[in-house]
Design a protein around this motif. Structure first.
Motif, PDB file in Angstrom:
ATOM      1  N   ARG A 179      14.275 -51.162  20.063  1.00 43.37           N
ATOM      2  CA  ARG A 179      14.213 -50.385  18.820  1.00 43.37           C
ATOM      3  C   ARG A 179      12.848 -50.401  18.157  1.00 43.37           C
ATOM      4  N   GLU A 202      11.455 -47.373  14.640  1.00 40.86           N
ATOM      5  CA  GLU A 202      12.006 -46.292  15.453  1.00 40.86           C
ATOM      6  C   GLU A 202      11.670 -46.520  16.925  1.00 40.86           C
ATOM      7  N   SER A 230      16.367 -44.063  14.648  1.00 43.56           N
ATOM      8  CA  SER A 230      15.558 -44.603  13.561  1.00 43.56           C
ATOM      9  C   SER A 230      16.413 -45.596  12.785  1.00 43.56           C
ATOM     10  N   CYS A 244      21.172 -47.944  11.311  1.00 45.90           N
ATOM     11  CA  CYS A 244      20.519 -47.112  12.322  1.00 45.90           C
ATOM     12  C   CYS A 244      21.266 -45.795  12.470  1.00 45.90           C
TER      13      CYS A 244
END
Length: 222
Positions: free
Chosen positions: A27, A46, A51, A62
């Motif tokens: 991530r 992101e 994101s 998220c």
């Protein structure tokens, strides 16, 4: 081709392939910067797919990107390149395992096995190049927005996912280069010429009388 080089190249390609699989779902491809901020209440990070945001209490949320066509072009290209890297790496591992000398998959034809291993090396090179282009392009856009004083949006810094991708690309390129060069050197054979002994070449014709007289002298004849 040296079997040790084959094993080392296979290990490097395999580790690079595994690291690609780790980098894609990571991530933290880019993380919001704290440069110039006195108080930071939330952090945004992101990757290619979603994101996320986390606040000071540790609660994070998220959401996936809603539309593929609404994304920036470099994100779409990075997605395609990373998926291509996974595919190239998978076929590269398969070809290398078949073409290794210790493998019995392709029989005892060493020429054929060397060519298959060379194809595996090329596929590892393609995996590394796709990964390198993807993460470098993504990092270029991050740094371009970060150093642009007129950029109105949130500025980001490079995350750990990109570093994993760079390491993966280097390992795959090194492994593919070793395997390809080793296969090329192993297939080049020296030309062997037939042995010709030194000495007098005799013909099937008997020597003439003048030649015999010259060879044995006049005293040989009565």
């Amino acid at each position: 081709m040296d079997p040790i080089v084959e094993v080392v190249a296979l290990l490097l390609g395999f580790i690079g392939w595994v690291m690609v699989g780790i980098a894609i779902p990571n991530r933290y491809w880019k993380v919001s910067t704290v440069d110039g901020s006195v108080i930071t209440t939330s952090t945004i990070y992101e990757n290619l797919w979603m994101s996320c945001a986390t606040d000071s209490t540790g609660i994070h949320n998220c959401h996936e990107f809603p539309s593929l066509l609404a994304l920036n072009g470099y994100i779409q290209a990075s997605r395609a390149l990373m998926i291509a890297a996974i595919i190239f790496g998978s076929f590269g591992l398969l070809a290398t395992l078949i073409g290794m000398q210790c493998s019995k998959a392709a029989g005892v034809n060493m020429v054929l096995k060397g060519r298959i291993a060379g194809v595996g090396g090329v596929l590892f090179l393609l995996q590394g190049l796709c990964t390198m282009i993807s993460v470098s392009w993504y990092a270029f856009n991050i740094t371009q927005d970060f150093f642009n004083p007129l950029y109105p949006g949130i500025k980001y810094e490079i995350g750990e996912g990109l570093y994993i991708g760079w390491c993966s690309a280097v390992l795959a390129i090194v492994g593919g280069s070793c395997l390809t060069c080793a296969c090329k050197l192993g297939t080049s054979e020296k030309q062997h010429y037939p042995y010709q002994p030194r000495g007098t070449v005799y013909s099937g014709m008997a020597p003439s009388q003048s030649q015999a007289a010259t060879s044995y002298g006049r005293n040989a004849y009565v």
